[in-house]
Design an enzyme around this catalytic site. Sequence first.
Site: not given
Ligand code: UT7
Length: 321
Positions: A113, A248, A278
Amino acid sequence: MNIHIAGFGAGLPEQKVTNHELPKSIDTTDEWIVSHTGISSRYVASKNESSGSLATKAAQEALKMSGVKPEEVGMVIVATSTPDYNVFPSCACLVQHHIGAVNAGAFDLLAACSGFVYAMQVARSMMLLDPRPVVVVGTDVMTRTVDWTDRNTCVLFGDGAGAVVLKADKRPGGILQSVLRSDGGGERVLYCDGGYRHPKPENMTPGFLHMDGKKVFNFAVKACEEVIRDLAQKQGLSLDQITWVVPHQANFRILDAAARRLGIDMSRFYMNISELANTSSATVPLALAQMSREGRFKSGDYIALVGFGAGLTWGGVLVQM
Ligand code: UT7
């Protein structure tokens, strides 16, 4: 000699997929995706579209705007993690051929990225020795790297390409500073499997993206802040003097957190993640093309372009319009 952006271009797939139109098999909601990322839709390449075809579209548009003839181009640099061929030929060779840059060299640059900002600095450095115009493209079809049954990753990405044409000019301004960083200690924080580390075919894997979302999030906030501070400091500018940050687009919350740490109002961060998601190497040049169409640039504006992603890599360039 200064290196200026003379043209901008965008290449987006035809199909747009909103959060509501995602496959019903993914256990997610529009509310979760918007509140956790800021993403409402993404463009998804059809079977006739690829990094190469989208890049060609973006490069042609940028060339047209710049007034540079294809035969005047000295180099085509394509930042991509998802080239049309696995390994070779490079995506840049395909673009060079399709835009008719018959006197140019061409190569791909892989910095995930951060690829586009790396490519801008590489182009600038090369142009100090060969001042012919350079086409710099960021292009990716990230929707082909994700596992569409993994809701943690598949909702985050989109496909697209953005391009600029760089021209050497005596006029002051252009690309003024760059910061390029890497930490391979983070190789497993964000990676695609496959590759040639192991003999094939026993260990052949499908090339899926894997991500530790929280680690990437924390890294990205710090990286974004560091790059903007370093660019401003190198140029002797206060943060207030930076007109636009073009970051980005990975997650609205990453950029909001970085803006708070910097004390920069979020209205100076150009955002298009809601519509495009993204697109990896393409986020920054796609944003630039959109900003140019919207007439957002004034002569003399300082623009900080910022990338961060797999590698880990991070970096930026400071441009004066
Ligand atoms: O170019 C660089 C590439 N990547 C990035 O920049 C990504 C960087 N990271 C992020 O943007 C965030 O960490 C995410 C968007 C990936 C995740 O957000 P978060 O606020 O850190 O969520 P989390 O990982 O704490 O997950 C919270 C909950 C989990 O459920 P449990 O374990 O609490 O029951 C996940 O399973 O949200 C759940 N979850 C979803 N629920 C509905 C994860 N993805 C989804 C989804 N829909 N698509």
